[in-house]
Design an enzyme around this catalytic site. Structure first.
Site, PDB file in Angstrom:
ATOM      1  N   VAL A  40     -12.851  14.771  10.444  1.00 32.67           N
ATOM      2  CA  VAL A  40     -11.408  14.138  10.259  1.00 32.67           C
ATOM      3  C   VAL A  40     -10.976  14.202   8.523  1.00 32.67           C
ATOM      4  O   VAL A  40     -11.928  13.785   7.827  1.00 32.67           O
ATOM      5  CB  VAL A  40     -11.198  12.919  10.664  1.00 32.67           C
ATOM      6  CG1 VAL A  40      -9.823  12.159  10.320  1.00 32.67           C
ATOM      7  CG2 VAL A  40     -11.353  12.741  12.216  1.00 32.67           C
ATOM      8  N   ALA A  43     -23.096   3.080  13.781  1.00 32.31           N
ATOM      9  CA  ALA A  43     -23.505   1.851  14.163  1.00 32.31           C
ATOM     10  C   ALA A  43     -22.049   0.970  14.469  1.00 32.31           C
ATOM     11  O   ALA A  43     -21.582   0.758  15.428  1.00 32.31           O
ATOM     12  CB  ALA A  43     -23.949   1.000  12.824  1.00 32.31           C
ATOM     13  N   ASP A  73     -20.073   0.412   6.636  1.00 37.25           N
ATOM     14  CA  ASP A  73     -20.507   0.753   5.357  1.00 37.25           C
ATOM     15  C   ASP A  73     -19.282   1.283   4.565  1.00 37.25           C
ATOM     16  O   ASP A  73     -19.206   1.181   3.259  1.00 37.25           O
ATOM     17  CB  ASP A  73     -21.365   1.745   5.509  1.00 37.25           C
ATOM     18  CG  ASP A  73     -23.001   1.247   6.047  1.00 37.25           C
ATOM     19  OD1 ASP A  73     -22.841  -0.003   6.097  1.00 37.25           O
ATOM     20  OD2 ASP A  73     -23.752   2.052   6.084  1.00 37.25           O
ATOM     21  N   SER A  93     -25.229   7.165  17.147  1.00 36.26           N
ATOM     22  CA  SER A  93     -25.646   5.926  17.390  1.00 36.26           C
ATOM     23  C   SER A  93     -27.329   5.783  17.233  1.00 36.26           C
ATOM     24  O   SER A  93     -28.065   5.698  18.177  1.00 36.26           O
ATOM     25  CB  SER A  93     -25.555   5.407  18.730  1.00 36.26           C
ATOM     26  OG  SER A  93     -25.828   4.042  19.078  1.00 36.26           O
ATOM     27  N   ARG A 128     -15.562  -2.543  27.231  1.00 37.03           N
ATOM     28  CA  ARG A 128     -15.723  -3.915  27.917  1.00 37.03           C
ATOM     29  C   ARG A 128     -14.418  -4.648  28.192  1.00 37.03           C
ATOM     30  O   ARG A 128     -14.262  -5.561  29.003  1.00 37.03           O
ATOM     31  CB  ARG A 128     -16.881  -4.853  27.347  1.00 37.03           C
ATOM     32  CG  ARG A 128     -18.111  -4.035  27.354  1.00 37.03           C
ATOM     33  CD  ARG A 128     -19.268  -4.826  26.782  1.00 37.03           C
ATOM     34  NE  ARG A 128     -20.579  -4.455  26.348  1.00 37.03           N
ATOM     35  CZ  ARG A 128     -21.171  -3.940  25.398  1.00 37.03           C
ATOM     36  NH1 ARG A 128     -20.194  -4.296  24.189  1.00 37.03           N
ATOM     37  NH2 ARG A 128     -22.398  -3.507  25.305  1.00 37.03           N
ATOM     38  N   CYS A 181     -32.120   3.312   9.242  1.00 34.32           N
ATOM     39  CA  CYS A 181     -33.146   2.518   8.402  1.00 34.32           C
ATOM     40  C   CYS A 181     -34.699   3.044   8.898  1.00 34.32           C
ATOM     41  O   CYS A 181     -35.649   2.507   8.130  1.00 34.32           O
ATOM     42  CB  CYS A 181     -33.104   1.139   8.619  1.00 34.32           C
ATOM     43  SG  CYS A 181     -31.303   0.572   7.976  1.00 34.32           S
ATOM     44  N   ASN A 215     -22.735  -3.277  12.592  1.00 38.35           N
ATOM     45  CA  ASN A 215     -22.628  -3.414  13.995  1.00 38.35           C
ATOM     46  C   ASN A 215     -21.902  -4.630  14.259  1.00 38.35           C
ATOM     47  O   ASN A 215     -21.153  -4.730  15.221  1.00 38.35           O
ATOM     48  CB  ASN A 215     -24.199  -3.605  14.680  1.00 38.35           C
ATOM     49  CG  ASN A 215     -24.613  -2.419  14.822  1.00 38.35           C
ATOM     50  OD1 ASN A 215     -24.526  -1.823  15.998  1.00 38.35           O
ATOM     51  ND2 ASN A 215     -25.717  -2.179  13.981  1.00 38.35           N
ATOM     52  N   TRP A 222     -46.030 -28.630   3.892  1.00 40.66           N
ATOM     53  CA  TRP A 222     -44.639 -28.271   3.167  1.00 40.66           C
ATOM     54  C   TRP A 222     -44.483 -27.017   2.990  1.00 40.66           C
ATOM     55  O   TRP A 222     -45.143 -26.258   2.590  1.00 40.66           O
ATOM     56  CB  TRP A 222     -44.849 -28.993   1.719  1.00 40.66           C
ATOM     57  CG  TRP A 222     -44.593 -30.467   1.662  1.00 40.66           C
ATOM     58  CD1 TRP A 222     -45.729 -31.461   1.380  1.00 40.66           C
ATOM     59  CD2 TRP A 222     -43.529 -31.384   1.643  1.00 40.66           C
ATOM     60  NE1 TRP A 222     -45.208 -32.712   1.561  1.00 40.66           N
ATOM     61  CE2 TRP A 222     -43.974 -32.734   1.713  1.00 40.66           C
ATOM     62  CE3 TRP A 222     -42.165 -31.005   1.992  1.00 40.66           C
ATOM     63  CZ2 TRP A 222     -42.791 -33.548   1.784  1.00 40.66           C
ATOM     64  CZ3 TRP A 222     -41.333 -31.924   2.031  1.00 40.66           C
ATOM     65  CH2 TRP A 222     -41.723 -33.281   2.122  1.00 40.66           C
TER      66      TRP A 222
END
Length: 445
Positions: A81, A10, A283, A39, A21, A43, A305, A434
Site C-alpha cells: 500500500v 502481530a 509498532d 504472523s 470473532r 524476536c 498484539n 527477603w
C-alpha cells in the site's frame, strides 16, 4: 461492513482475528501484506543464526493459508500500500510481483505497518556482507552469507536489543564479534551504572566493545572488508547494522494525520487516529506510557498484539480502551538476563521529577543453596511520595520474576512501602526470605 488491514504480522492479524470473532459472517476482512509471510515471531529470528531455533519456519505462528481457509480472511501477500485516500475511504498500491496497481475501498481501516531498520547514508553501505535483521528474508540472507563466505569476524553497528542478541548468537557459532556503539554504553535505555555489568560480561566472553566512535563508511571491492569510524579502521568480514528502527508511516500524509516525533501515528486509547474510520496499532503507532502519563514510542511484540486486539474490538463496536504500557522489556545476553521497566534515572531527570535511587547486589536465591547466583536490582522512586518510578534488574537467575513484579507494581502506581508489603513466594531454590526487590525497597524507608 468491509474491513481493510494494512500489515499481516502481530497487530494486524490480532485485529483481524478479533474482527472475525466479533462480527457477522457477511462482513469482509481484507489484509494486505507487502511481504510474503504472515504472523511470525520476529524476536526469535536472532536465535536461528545459532541454531537454537532450527529454522525461520519455526517462528511462523500461522501460515497465510490458515487465515484464508480456516478463518475466511482475504489475506493477500505482495500487496504494498502506497497511498490512503481518506476522503474516498480507499487504499491504493502495487502488487509487487506483477507490478499491477490496485485500489480497495474500506468502511474501517487499520494501519499496522510496523517498523523498518534505520539505514544510515554511510559510504559503502551497499557492499555485500553489510546486512540488517528485521524479518524472515533478512535472516535468510544472513544465513546464506554465512554459508557462502564463512566470515570469521562480525562487526555489529549498534549495541541495542537486537545488537546484543546478534552478538550472543554469532559468538555461539564461534565468530569473533565486535560491537561499535556511538554512545558510551550498551543498552541506552538502562542507566550507565547498570550497563557496566553488561560491559563486564561482554569483555569476559570475548566480545570486543568500541565506545564513543561513529561509523562513517565501509571499505571493500565487492565485499566489505573494513568498518571506518571517525577515529579508527576495523577489519571485518561481515557487518550487521542495528542503529534503531523507524515507523513505516510513509504512506500517510503528514498534512492530514497526527504523527509523533519519531513518525509514529498518534492514536487515542481506542486505537483511533485523528481521521474518522482509520485506526492504527502496534509498532507504527504511539503507546501511552502510564508512568510518564504521556504518549511514548516503545515498539514491542507484546504491545503490538494487545493494541491489535483492542483495535479489532473497537472496529466492530466492542468498546475497549488500551490501558497503556510501563516500558517493560527483558533480554538474554550471554550468561546475563537484563530487565527494565518504568523510568530509568536518565528519563526521570529529563522529566524533571524529583527522585532518588537505590541499588542492591545480593543473592537471587538462598545464599546457602547455590553459590554465584548474584542479582543486581536498581529502583527509581519519587523522593517525597516514595512512588515507584522504575526498576532495572540484571543477573544470571530470577530476573524475569523480579522485573514482572516491578512492572505490576508500576501498573498499580505503588509506593516502595507497598512493594515491601507484597507477599512474594519463597523457597531456597527460588528466593531468599527477603526478595531482592524488597531488599531494595527497605532501603528507601
Amino acid at each position: 461492513m468491509k474491513y481493510v488491514i494494512i500489515g499481516g504480522d502481530a497487530s494486524g492479524m490480532s485485529a483481524a482475528m478479533q474482527i472475525t470473532r466479533g462480527s457477522e459472517d457477511s462482513n469482509e476482512i481484507i489484509t494486505l501484506e507487502r511481504g510474503q509471510y504472515y504472523s511470525y515471531g520476529q524476536c526469535g529470528l536472532p536465535y536461528v543464526i545459532s541454531g537454537q531455533v532450527e529454522s525461520t519456519e519455526d517462528v511462523i505462528a500461522r501460515p497465510v493459508e490458515v487465515f484464508r481457509e480456516k478463518y475466511g480472511i482475504d489475506a493477500r501477500i505482495h500487496h504494498n500500500v502506497t497511498e490512503i485516500d481518506e476522503k474516498k475511504q480507499m487504499v491504493k498500491g502495487i502488487e509487487t510481483i506483477s507490478g499491477k496497481p490496485f485500489q480497495i475501498e474500506y468502511d474501517k481501516l487499520l494501519i499496522a505497518t510496523g517498523v523498518s531498520p534505520v539505514q544510515p547514508d554511510w559510504e559503502g553501505i551497499k557492499l555485500d556482507g553489510i546486512l540488517s535483521m528485521k524479518d524472515i528474508p533478512d535472516t535468510k540472507e544472513i544465513l546464506n552469507y554465512i554459508d557462502h563466505h564463512q566470515p570469521e569476524t562480525v562487526t555489529i553497528a549498534g549495541g541495542g536489543f537486537i545488537g546484543l542478541e546478534l552478538a550472543e548468537n554469532f559468538k555461539e557459532i564461534g565468530k569473533n564479534v565486535r560491537i561499535i556503539q556511538r554512545s558510551n554504553q550498551l543498552m541506552n535505555p538502562i542507566d550507565y551504572d547498570m550497563a557496566e555489568l553488561i560491559h563486564k560480561e561482554a569483555e569476559e566472553k570475548g566480545v570486543e566493545l568500541i565506545f564513543e566512535e561513529s561509523v562513517q563508511s565501509f571499505s571493500g571491492d565487492h565485499h566489505v572488508n573494513a568498518v571506518v569510524t571517525d577515529q579508527n579502521k576495523y577489519p571485518t568480514d561481515m557487518v550487521l547494522i542495528n542503529v534503531g528502527v523507524k515507523p513505516n508511516t510513509e504512506l500517510v500524509s503528514r498534512a492530514d494525520f497526527h504523527l509523533g516525533s519519531k513518525g509514529e501515528m498518534i492514536v487515542n486509547s481506542y486505537m483511533e487516529t485523528n481521521i474518522p474510520n482509520i485506526y492504527a496499532a502496534g509498532d507504527c503507532a504511539s503507546h501511552y506510557n502510564r508512568v510518564k502519563q504521556l504518549n511514548d514510542f516503545v515498539p514491542l511484540g507484546t504491545t503490538a498484539n494487545k493494541q491489535g486486539m483492542i483495535a479489532g474490538m473497537n472496529m466492530v463496536g466492542q468498546h475497549r480502551a488500551f490501558q497503556g504500557i510501563v516500558g517493560t522489556s527483558i533480554l538474554k545476553f550471554l550468561d546475563l538476563d537484563i530487565g527494565r521497566t518504568g523510568l530509568s534515572e536518565k528519563e526521570t531527570k529529563q522529566l524533571n521529577i524529583p527522585y532518588d535511587t537505590v541499588k542492591v547486589e545480593t543473592n537471587a536465591i538462598a545464599g546457602y543453596y547455590k553459590k554465584g547466583q548474584k542479582i543486581t536490582v536498581k529502583i527509581v522512586y519519587e523522593k517525597q511520595s516514595k512512588r515507584l518510578l522504575g526498576g532495572q534488574v540484571i543477573g544470571v537467575k530470577g530476573v524475569d520474576k523480579r522485573i514482572d513484579v516491578l512492572a505490576t507494581a508500576l501498573y498499580h502506581n505503588m509506593t516502595t512501602e507497598q512493594l515491601l508489603n507484597l507477599d512474594l513466594s519463597y523457597a531456597p531454590p527460588y528466593n531468599g526470605v527477603w526478595d531482592p526487590i524488597q531488599q531494595a525497597a527497605r532501603k528507601t524507608l
